[in-house]
Design a protein around this motif. Structure first.
Motif, PDB file in Angstrom:
ATOM      1  N   ALA A  31       0.779  -1.019  -0.080  1.00 56.07           N
ATOM      2  CA  ALA A  31       0.012   0.181   0.008  1.00 56.07           C
ATOM      3  C   ALA A  31       0.984   1.030  -0.006  1.00 56.07           C
ATOM      4  N   VAL A  32       1.302   2.170  -0.769  1.00 59.45           N
ATOM      5  CA  VAL A  32       1.438   2.859  -1.365  1.00 59.45           C
ATOM      6  C   VAL A  32       0.954   4.374  -0.639  1.00 59.45           C
ATOM      7  N   SER A  33       1.324   4.582   0.612  1.00 55.75           N
ATOM      8  CA  SER A  33       1.222   5.713   1.801  1.00 55.75           C
ATOM      9  C   SER A  33       1.429   7.112   1.583  1.00 55.75           C
ATOM     10  N   LYS A  34       2.840   7.515   0.682  1.00 52.38           N
ATOM     11  CA  LYS A  34       2.957   8.435   0.135  1.00 52.38           C
ATOM     12  C   LYS A  34       2.374   9.865   0.007  1.00 52.38           C
ATOM     13  N   THR A  35       2.535  10.807   0.864  1.00 52.75           N
ATOM     14  CA  THR A  35       1.724  12.006   1.232  1.00 52.75           C
ATOM     15  C   THR A  35       0.599  11.404   2.217  1.00 52.75           C
ATOM     16  N   GLU A  54       6.780   3.903   0.820  1.00 49.28           N
ATOM     17  CA  GLU A  54       6.895   5.798   1.003  1.00 49.28           C
ATOM     18  C   GLU A  54       7.854   5.822  -0.329  1.00 49.28           C
ATOM     19  N   ASN A  55       8.241   7.088  -0.886  1.00 51.91           N
ATOM     20  CA  ASN A  55       9.416   7.148  -2.153  1.00 51.91           C
ATOM     21  C   ASN A  55      10.277   8.276  -1.105  1.00 51.91           C
ATOM     22  N   LYS A  56       9.896   8.555  -0.435  1.00 53.19           N
ATOM     23  CA  LYS A  56      11.662   9.904   0.816  1.00 53.19           C
ATOM     24  C   LYS A  56      11.189   8.993   1.702  1.00 53.19           C
ATOM     25  N   LEU A  75      10.613   1.028   0.749  1.00 50.54           N
ATOM     26  CA  LEU A  75      11.633   2.153  -0.558  1.00 50.54           C
ATOM     27  C   LEU A  75      11.616   2.102  -1.327  1.00 50.54           C
ATOM     28  N   ILE A  76      10.530   2.791  -2.071  1.00 53.03           N
ATOM     29  CA  ILE A  76       9.573   2.817  -3.589  1.00 53.03           C
ATOM     30  C   ILE A  76      10.918   3.984  -3.736  1.00 53.03           C
ATOM     31  N   GLY A  77      10.954   4.586  -4.164  1.00 51.37           N
ATOM     32  CA  GLY A  77      11.568   6.224  -4.600  1.00 51.37           C
ATOM     33  C   GLY A  77      12.993   5.853  -5.032  1.00 51.37           C
ATOM     34  N   LEU A 157      13.550  -7.705  -9.388  1.00 47.79           N
ATOM     35  CA  LEU A 157      13.408  -6.839 -10.284  1.00 47.79           C
ATOM     36  C   LEU A 157      12.661  -6.122  -9.871  1.00 47.79           C
ATOM     37  N   MET A 158      12.504  -4.460  -9.718  1.00 43.51           N
ATOM     38  CA  MET A 158      11.266  -3.955  -9.968  1.00 43.51           C
ATOM     39  C   MET A 158      10.827  -2.908 -11.482  1.00 43.51           C
ATOM     40  N   THR A 159      10.253  -2.432 -10.982  1.00 47.67           N
ATOM     41  CA  THR A 159       9.985  -1.358 -12.599  1.00 47.67           C
ATOM     42  C   THR A 159       8.994  -0.913 -12.441  1.00 47.67           C
ATOM     43  N   ILE A 160       9.112   0.805 -12.973  1.00 51.64           N
ATOM     44  CA  ILE A 160       7.957   1.294 -12.681  1.00 51.64           C
ATOM     45  C   ILE A 160       7.385   1.560 -14.606  1.00 51.64           C
ATOM     46  N   ALA A 161       6.728   1.020 -15.213  1.00 48.65           N
ATOM     47  CA  ALA A 161       5.993   1.364 -16.526  1.00 48.65           C
ATOM     48  C   ALA A 161       5.128   2.368 -17.219  1.00 48.65           C
ATOM     49  N   GLY A 200       3.511  -3.056 -11.373  1.00 42.63           N
ATOM     50  CA  GLY A 200       1.869  -2.866 -11.432  1.00 42.63           C
ATOM     51  C   GLY A 200       1.874  -1.687 -10.036  1.00 42.63           C
ATOM     52  N   MET A 201       1.281  -1.157 -10.708  1.00 38.63           N
ATOM     53  CA  MET A 201       0.605  -0.040 -10.208  1.00 38.63           C
ATOM     54  C   MET A 201      -1.107  -0.049 -10.048  1.00 38.63           C
ATOM     55  N   THR A 202      -1.520   1.075  -9.135  1.00 36.85           N
ATOM     56  CA  THR A 202      -3.433   1.506  -9.535  1.00 36.85           C
ATOM     57  C   THR A 202      -3.733   1.192 -11.025  1.00 36.85           C
ATOM     58  N   GLY A 203      -3.184   1.954 -11.477  1.00 32.66           N
ATOM     59  CA  GLY A 203      -3.351   1.365 -13.480  1.00 32.66           C
ATOM     60  C   GLY A 203      -3.103   0.120 -14.488  1.00 32.66           C
ATOM     61  N   VAL A 216       3.077  -5.937  -6.178  1.00 31.07           N
ATOM     62  CA  VAL A 216       2.244  -4.790  -6.871  1.00 31.07           C
ATOM     63  C   VAL A 216       1.961  -3.449  -5.719  1.00 31.07           C
ATOM     64  N   ARG A 217       2.595  -2.707  -5.950  1.00 28.46           N
ATOM     65  CA  ARG A 217       2.146  -1.066  -5.496  1.00 28.46           C
ATOM     66  C   ARG A 217       1.143   0.005  -5.869  1.00 28.46           C
ATOM     67  N   VAL A 218       0.370  -0.485  -4.875  1.00 30.96           N
ATOM     68  CA  VAL A 218      -0.370   0.540  -5.195  1.00 30.96           C
ATOM     69  C   VAL A 218      -1.229   1.456  -3.957  1.00 30.96           C
ATOM     70  N   GLY A 219      -1.248   2.860  -4.806  1.00 37.76           N
ATOM     71  CA  GLY A 219      -0.928   4.435  -4.060  1.00 37.76           C
ATOM     72  C   GLY A 219      -2.645   4.890  -4.483  1.00 37.76           C
ATOM     73  N   THR A 220      -3.152   4.756  -5.430  1.00 39.40           N
ATOM     74  CA  THR A 220      -4.596   6.104  -5.162  1.00 39.40           C
ATOM     75  C   THR A 220      -5.865   5.286  -5.356  1.00 39.40           C
ATOM     76  N   GLY A 221      -5.741   3.656  -6.004  1.00 40.40           N
ATOM     77  CA  GLY A 221      -6.391   3.266  -5.658  1.00 40.40           C
ATOM     78  C   GLY A 221      -6.696   2.492  -4.286  1.00 40.40           C
ATOM     79  N   GLY A 225      -6.880   9.889  -4.565  1.00 35.72           N
ATOM     80  CA  GLY A 225      -5.647  10.739  -5.521  1.00 35.72           C
ATOM     81  C   GLY A 225      -4.612  11.393  -4.143  1.00 35.72           C
ATOM     82  N   ARG A 226      -3.337  12.040  -5.041  1.00 35.90           N
ATOM     83  CA  ARG A 226      -2.599  13.373  -4.309  1.00 35.90           C
ATOM     84  C   ARG A 226      -2.485  14.723  -5.186  1.00 35.90           C
TER      85      ARG A 226
HETATM   86  C1  LIG Z   1       2.854   6.468  -6.715  1.00 37.60           C
HETATM   87  C2  LIG Z   1       3.857   4.978  -6.921  1.00 37.60           C
HETATM   88  C3  LIG Z   1       3.888   4.391  -6.804  1.00 37.60           C
HETATM   89  C4  LIG Z   1       2.335   3.870  -6.296  1.00 37.60           C
HETATM   90  O1  LIG Z   1       1.069   4.980  -7.562  1.00 37.60           O
HETATM   91  P1  LIG Z   1      -0.386   4.719  -7.778  1.00 37.60           P
HETATM   92  O2  LIG Z   1      -0.509   4.957  -9.453  1.00 37.60           O
HETATM   93  O3  LIG Z   1      -0.812   5.904  -6.416  1.00 37.60           O
HETATM   94  O4  LIG Z   1      -0.946   3.808  -7.216  1.00 37.60           O
HETATM   95  C5  LIG Z   1       3.907   3.358  -6.821  1.00 37.60           C
HETATM   96  N1  LIG Z   1       5.169   2.933  -7.563  1.00 37.60           N
HETATM   97  C6  LIG Z   1       5.940   4.235  -7.285  1.00 37.60           C
HETATM   98  C7  LIG Z   1       8.030   3.835  -7.366  1.00 37.60           C
HETATM   99  C8  LIG Z   1       5.115   4.978  -6.643  1.00 37.60           C
HETATM  100  O5  LIG Z   1       6.283   6.324  -7.235  1.00 37.60           O
END
Ligand SMILES: *Cc1c(COP(=O)(O)O)cnc(C)c1O
Length: 226
Positions: A31-35, A54-56, A75-77, A157-161, A200-203, A216-221, A225-226
């Motif tokens: 659960a991505v709780s940043k901000t 968290e990304n910071k 730590l994802i950022g 491995l990790m990726t942000i698509a 994989g993220m919310t989208g 899977v890293r899901v924040g907004t979902g 929104g942030r």
């Molecule tokens: C913010 C963030 C997410 C979550 O993004 P959402 O679209 O809100 O689910 C996942 N991964 C990374 C690295 C992020 O910075």
């Protein structure tokens, strides 16, 4: 509110696992709780979540100290070398290592604290200019170099698509990351263990699960929104 959103996401994870013939237990929801404030994290905890992203660095250490519960902090950022010392013993997993210099710093700080720090390598699958991460063709070399650092354990491995309208467009990137993971695994490098695929993220998390995501890293979902 968060409880309902989590239930909805959980249902979608379950269905994606089913479509892919996978066990729900193979996928960890981070659960991505940043901000987002502590109260929202506590609400998610009440619904059974223990993995938070968290990304910071500063935000992660603040929340980690504030919440008196044994959670798994991810730590994802992007991580700067001068901040490694603040988090190396607080995180469950660092998802965003993309250089040998950063890995060496993590190794140094982990050694001081007498721990072994689990990490993922961030791969820039679509070679986007705006993104951090190592290119796919350079990943094996980086894994090999990091494997000699005794206080680090590479776990995958990790990726942000890319940000896309239609998540199907990212399927190829998730598939390629999985292939790369298998390829590296087949080299049987000592001291590494390529069991984690954080993608994989919310989208697009359902597509990522279909293609083999273990995290899977899901924040907004979950938190809105942030
Ligand atoms: C913010 C963030 C997410 C979550 O993004 P959402 O679209 O809100 O689910 C996942 N991964 C990374 C690295 C992020 O910075």
């Amino acid at each position: 509110m968060i409880k309902e959103k989590l239930a909805e996401i959980e249902g979608r994870i379950y269905e994606a696992c089913k479509r892919a013939g996978r066990d729900r237990k193979e996928v960890t929801l981070v659960a991505v709780s940043k901000t987002k404030p502590i109260e929202m994290i506590e609400e998610a905890m009440e619904a059974g979540i223990i993995d938070f992203g968290e990304n910071k660095v500063q935000e992660l250490t603040y929340k980690e100290a504030e919440i008196q519960a044994p959670l798994n902090w991810h730590l994802i950022g992007h991580l700067q070398r001068n901040k490694v010392k603040y988090i190396v013993d607080k995180v469950h997993l660092i998802h965003s290592v993309d250089s040998l210099r950063l890995a060496e710093q993590i190794n140094l700080e982990a050694e001081k604290k007498n721990i072994i720090c689990p990490i993922l390598l961030e791969v820039n699958v679509a070679k986007e200019e705006s993104k951090f991460g190592v290119y796919p063709e350079d990943t094996l070399e980086l894994v090999t170099a990091i494997s000699s650092l005794p206080h680090i354990k590479v776990r995958g491995l990790m990726t942000i698509a890319p940000f896309v309208e239609n998540p199907e467009e990212n399927r190829i990137h998730f598939r390629n990351l999985k292939k790369l993971n298998i390829d590296i695994k087949s080299k049987n490098i000592d001291n590494i263990n390529m069991e984690i695929l954080s993608m994989g993220m919310t989208g697009d998390f359902e597509i990522a699960i279909e293609e083999g995501a273990t995290h899977v890293r899901v924040g907004t979902g979950i938190f809105g929104g942030r």
